[in-house]
Scaffold this motif. Structure first.
Motif, PDB file in Angstrom:
ATOM      1  N   ASN A  45     -22.240  25.446   9.114  1.00 15.08           N
ATOM      2  CA  ASN A  45     -22.723  26.680   9.747  1.00 15.08           C
ATOM      3  C   ASN A  45     -21.786  27.859   9.477  1.00 15.08           C
ATOM      4  O   ASN A  45     -21.890  28.912  10.111  1.00 15.08           O
ATOM      5  CB  ASN A  45     -22.887  26.482  11.258  1.00 15.08           C
ATOM      6  N   GLU A  46     -20.877  27.679   8.525  1.00 14.45           N
ATOM      7  CA  GLU A  46     -19.856  28.711   8.282  1.00 14.45           C
ATOM      8  C   GLU A  46     -20.440  30.038   7.821  1.00 14.45           C
ATOM      9  O   GLU A  46     -19.899  31.099   8.150  1.00 14.45           O
ATOM     10  CB  GLU A  46     -18.839  28.203   7.257  1.00 14.45           C
ATOM     11  N   SER A  47     -21.522  30.012   7.062  1.00 16.50           N
ATOM     12  CA  SER A  47     -22.095  31.267   6.567  1.00 16.50           C
ATOM     13  C   SER A  47     -22.589  32.133   7.721  1.00 16.50           C
ATOM     14  O   SER A  47     -22.582  33.363   7.632  1.00 16.50           O
ATOM     15  CB  SER A  47     -23.236  30.998   5.583  1.00 16.50           C
ATOM     16  N   GLU A  48     -22.996  31.503   8.818  1.00 17.63           N
ATOM     17  CA  GLU A  48     -23.423  32.242  10.012  1.00 17.63           C
ATOM     18  C   GLU A  48     -22.243  32.604  10.902  1.00 17.63           C
ATOM     19  O   GLU A  48     -22.231  33.645  11.557  1.00 17.63           O
ATOM     20  CB  GLU A  48     -24.403  31.390  10.826  1.00 17.63           C
ATOM     21  N   LEU A  49     -21.241  31.753  10.908  1.00 23.20           N
ATOM     22  CA  LEU A  49     -20.138  31.878  11.851  1.00 23.20           C
ATOM     23  C   LEU A  49     -19.036  32.828  11.386  1.00 23.20           C
ATOM     24  O   LEU A  49     -18.564  33.679  12.159  1.00 23.20           O
ATOM     25  CB  LEU A  49     -19.589  30.473  12.098  1.00 23.20           C
ATOM     26  N   VAL A  50     -18.645  32.718  10.125  1.00 22.46           N
ATOM     27  CA  VAL A  50     -17.482  33.457   9.610  1.00 22.46           C
ATOM     28  C   VAL A  50     -17.604  34.977   9.756  1.00 22.46           C
ATOM     29  O   VAL A  50     -16.589  35.637  10.038  1.00 22.46           O
ATOM     30  CB  VAL A  50     -17.183  33.042   8.148  1.00 22.46           C
ATOM     31  N   PRO A  51     -18.795  35.581   9.607  1.00 15.90           N
ATOM     32  CA  PRO A  51     -18.863  37.040   9.763  1.00 15.90           C
ATOM     33  C   PRO A  51     -18.472  37.552  11.150  1.00 15.90           C
ATOM     34  O   PRO A  51     -18.211  38.746  11.315  1.00 15.90           O
ATOM     35  CB  PRO A  51     -20.346  37.346   9.482  1.00 15.90           C
ATOM     36  N   TYR A  52     -18.402  36.657  12.143  1.00  7.94           N
ATOM     37  CA  TYR A  52     -18.138  37.089  13.516  1.00  7.94           C
ATOM     38  C   TYR A  52     -16.760  36.661  14.025  1.00  7.94           C
ATOM     39  O   TYR A  52     -16.491  36.741  15.226  1.00  7.94           O
ATOM     40  CB  TYR A  52     -19.230  36.540  14.451  1.00  7.94           C
ATOM     41  N   ILE A  53     -15.878  36.232  13.124  1.00  9.19           N
ATOM     42  CA  ILE A  53     -14.528  35.858  13.537  1.00  9.19           C
ATOM     43  C   ILE A  53     -13.511  36.664  12.728  1.00  9.19           C
ATOM     44  O   ILE A  53     -13.860  37.288  11.736  1.00  9.19           O
ATOM     45  CB  ILE A  53     -14.275  34.346  13.372  1.00  9.19           C
ATOM     46  N   SER A  54     -12.270  36.648  13.175  1.00  7.09           N
ATOM     47  CA  SER A  54     -11.222  37.366  12.442  1.00  7.09           C
ATOM     48  C   SER A  54     -10.183  36.429  11.845  1.00  7.09           C
ATOM     49  O   SER A  54      -9.380  36.833  11.014  1.00  7.09           O
ATOM     50  CB  SER A  54     -10.543  38.410  13.347  1.00  7.09           C
TER      51      SER A  54
ATOM     52  N   HIS B 276     -15.381  37.991   3.846  1.00 12.12           N
ATOM     53  CA  HIS B 276     -15.448  38.695   5.137  1.00 12.12           C
ATOM     54  C   HIS B 276     -14.070  39.125   5.651  1.00 12.12           C
ATOM     55  O   HIS B 276     -13.953  39.540   6.807  1.00 12.12           O
ATOM     56  CB  HIS B 276     -16.155  37.809   6.167  1.00 12.12           C
ATOM     57  N   GLN B 277     -13.044  39.019   4.804  1.00 11.28           N
ATOM     58  CA  GLN B 277     -11.684  39.436   5.146  1.00 11.28           C
ATOM     59  C   GLN B 277     -11.179  38.758   6.420  1.00 11.28           C
ATOM     60  O   GLN B 277     -10.624  39.402   7.320  1.00 11.28           O
ATOM     61  CB  GLN B 277     -11.612  40.960   5.264  1.00 11.28           C
ATOM     62  N   VAL B 278     -11.371  37.461   6.466  1.00 14.69           N
ATOM     63  CA  VAL B 278     -10.959  36.644   7.606  1.00 14.69           C
ATOM     64  C   VAL B 278      -9.659  35.919   7.257  1.00 14.69           C
ATOM     65  O   VAL B 278      -9.539  35.337   6.185  1.00 14.69           O
ATOM     66  CB  VAL B 278     -12.076  35.629   7.954  1.00 14.69           C
ATOM     67  N   LYS B 279      -8.690  35.977   8.148  1.00 16.14           N
ATOM     68  CA  LYS B 279      -7.402  35.298   7.936  1.00 16.14           C
ATOM     69  C   LYS B 279      -7.624  33.780   7.887  1.00 16.14           C
ATOM     70  O   LYS B 279      -8.450  33.252   8.634  1.00 16.14           O
ATOM     71  CB  LYS B 279      -6.427  35.660   9.059  1.00 16.14           C
ATOM     72  N   ILE B 280      -6.860  33.120   7.037  1.00 16.47           N
ATOM     73  CA  ILE B 280      -7.065  31.691   6.807  1.00 16.47           C
ATOM     74  C   ILE B 280      -5.890  30.869   7.320  1.00 16.47           C
ATOM     75  O   ILE B 280      -4.737  31.135   6.995  1.00 16.47           O
ATOM     76  CB  ILE B 280      -7.276  31.408   5.308  1.00 16.47           C
ATOM     77  N   GLY B 281      -6.215  29.850   8.121  1.00 15.30           N
ATOM     78  CA  GLY B 281      -5.213  28.915   8.602  1.00 15.30           C
ATOM     79  C   GLY B 281      -5.558  27.497   8.207  1.00 15.30           C
ATOM     80  O   GLY B 281      -6.708  27.175   7.906  1.00 15.30           O
ATOM     81  N   ALA B 282      -4.550  26.632   8.196  1.00 12.96           N
ATOM     82  CA  ALA B 282      -4.757  25.204   7.963  1.00 12.96           C
ATOM     83  C   ALA B 282      -4.967  24.515   9.310  1.00 12.96           C
ATOM     84  O   ALA B 282      -4.323  24.857  10.302  1.00 12.96           O
ATOM     85  CB  ALA B 282      -3.559  24.607   7.241  1.00 12.96           C
ATOM     86  N   HIS B 283      -5.872  23.537   9.300  1.00 14.58           N
ATOM     87  CA  HIS B 283      -6.220  22.816  10.533  1.00 14.58           C
ATOM     88  C   HIS B 283      -5.960  21.318  10.335  1.00 14.58           C
ATOM     89  O   HIS B 283      -6.895  20.511  10.255  1.00 14.58           O
ATOM     90  CB  HIS B 283      -7.694  23.084  10.848  1.00 14.58           C
ATOM     91  N   PRO B 284      -4.676  20.944  10.222  1.00 12.10           N
ATOM     92  CA  PRO B 284      -4.337  19.539   9.973  1.00 12.10           C
ATOM     93  C   PRO B 284      -4.497  18.689  11.225  1.00 12.10           C
ATOM     94  O   PRO B 284      -4.459  19.198  12.346  1.00 12.10           O
ATOM     95  CB  PRO B 284      -2.877  19.615   9.531  1.00 12.10           C
ATOM     96  N   SER B 285      -4.625  17.397  10.999  1.00 12.47           N
ATOM     97  CA  SER B 285      -4.947  16.482  12.088  1.00 12.47           C
ATOM     98  C   SER B 285      -4.250  15.150  11.882  1.00 12.47           C
ATOM     99  O   SER B 285      -3.724  14.854  10.803  1.00 12.47           O
ATOM    100  CB  SER B 285      -6.470  16.266  12.091  1.00 12.47           C
ATOM    101  N   PHE B 286      -4.283  14.308  12.914  1.00  8.42           N
ATOM    102  CA  PHE B 286      -4.008  12.903  12.666  1.00  8.42           C
ATOM    103  C   PHE B 286      -4.958  12.456  11.544  1.00  8.42           C
ATOM    104  O   PHE B 286      -6.129  12.845  11.540  1.00  8.42           O
ATOM    105  CB  PHE B 286      -4.300  12.060  13.913  1.00  8.42           C
ATOM    106  N   PRO B 287      -4.485  11.655  10.596  1.00 11.22           N
ATOM    107  CA  PRO B 287      -5.371  11.201   9.520  1.00 11.22           C
ATOM    108  C   PRO B 287      -6.340  10.137  10.046  1.00 11.22           C
ATOM    109  O   PRO B 287      -6.119   8.932   9.887  1.00 11.22           O
ATOM    110  CB  PRO B 287      -4.397  10.633   8.484  1.00 11.22           C
ATOM    111  N   ASP B 288      -7.419  10.587  10.675  1.00 10.11           N
ATOM    112  CA  ASP B 288      -8.311   9.676  11.396  1.00 10.11           C
ATOM    113  C   ASP B 288      -9.733  10.233  11.410  1.00 10.11           C
ATOM    114  O   ASP B 288     -10.205  10.748  12.418  1.00 10.11           O
ATOM    115  CB  ASP B 288      -7.785   9.497  12.827  1.00 10.11           C
TER     116      ASP B 288
ATOM    117  N   ILE C  78     -11.093  43.619  17.974  1.00 10.41           N
ATOM    118  CA  ILE C  78     -10.983  42.308  17.321  1.00 10.41           C
ATOM    119  C   ILE C  78     -10.516  42.521  15.897  1.00 10.41           C
ATOM    120  O   ILE C  78     -11.163  43.213  15.110  1.00 10.41           O
ATOM    121  CB  ILE C  78     -12.335  41.571  17.350  1.00 10.41           C
ATOM    122  N   LYS C  79      -9.372  41.927  15.564  1.00 10.70           N
ATOM    123  CA  LYS C  79      -8.812  42.165  14.222  1.00 10.70           C
ATOM    124  C   LYS C  79      -8.003  40.973  13.766  1.00 10.70           C
ATOM    125  O   LYS C  79      -7.236  40.413  14.535  1.00 10.70           O
ATOM    126  CB  LYS C  79      -7.935  43.420  14.247  1.00 10.70           C
TER     127      LYS C  79
END
Length: 246
Positions: A18-27, A53-65, A245-246
């Motif tokens: 659903n990222e194509s719908e979601l990303v335009p509304y986040i920063s 969409h000029q959205v800042k990018i973060g890594a979302h690491p997890s337990f490998p599970d 929101i920025k």
């Protein structure tokens, strides 16, 4: 009217498509990088959307599970966890490099995020990984948490995060998803939930008790049933309250 500057983030690349719908509304966004979800293709697809969409990018690491979607604590040695987290983040960095993009922040996922908020050993592993990456990355973490304290000691910039679509306990832990009242769906209630944290620096917990809370980035989970509706409403209504929101 006083202006406040906030960030709205979402966890992405987790298989919902659903990222194509979601990303335009986040920063900012937190891209799953193989621990609980995600692969090279999803990372690249979401990174390109973020770039568009000029959205800042973060890594979302997890337990490998992947079997438990990273939502259960995992028995794993510190060495193996450290190596897994480093590998997850570096995989995303490779994708970003190929797209001419840079990593902005780290936000642990699920059980790892919750455990690091209160467990010093787990928090130390995450801090060690960030330090080994040898670049000035920000850490999205809860206010008044163990990982916040340790990160600041290591001169890692912490961005306080709160969850717009989740209820809280009095100790500032999230109400368990096993409970019916864990998730907020009503967009007006969510708006007021966020406004209280911004204007009063407090949160009203599940028991009605108000607890101090600092936050400048607010997460809306992509798997919340009406996440797109919530995000559209927040991005429409918050600026009317003097919140940028920025």
């Amino acid at each position: 009217m006083s202006n406040y500057l906030i960030d709205i983030n979402a966890d992405v690349g987790e298989g919902l498509n659903n990222e194509s719908e979601l990303v335009p509304y986040i920063s900012s966004c937190n891209i799953a990088c193989g621990g609980h979800a995600g692969d090279m293709d999803t990372m690249k697809s979401v990174a390109r959307l973020a770039k568009k969409h000029q959205v800042k990018i973060g890594a979302h690491p997890s337990f490998p599970d992947k079997n438990n979607f990273g939502r259960l604590n995992m028995k794993i040695s510190d060495v193996d966890l450290c190596e897994s987290l480093k590998q997850q983040i570096e995989t995303l960095q490779d994708v970003l490099y190929s797209e001419g993009l840079k990593l902005h922040h780290i936000k642990p996922h699920g059980a790892l995020y919750n455990l690091a908020a209160k467990n010093e050993n787990t928090a130390e592993v995450i801090i060690k990984v960030i330090k080994r990456l040898e670049m000035p990355l920000k850490l999205y973490a809860p206010h008044n948490s163990v990982i916040e304290r340790l990160a600041k000691k290591e001169n890692i910039k912490v961005v306080f995060e709160a969850f717009a679509d989740r209820n809280y306990n009095e100790d500032l832990s999230l109400v368990s998803r096993q409970n019916n009242n864990a998730i907020l769906n009503n967009k007006v209630i969510i708006l007021n939930h966020v406004l209280k944290m911004i204007h009063e620096q407090k949160i009203k917990t599940i028991n009605g008790v108000e607890v101090p809370m600092l936050a400048s980035t607010f997460c809306v989970h992509g798997d919340t049933e009406n996440a797109i509706e919530i995000l559209k409403f927040l991005t429409s209504e918050l600026p009317k309250k003097g919140i940028i929101i920025k």
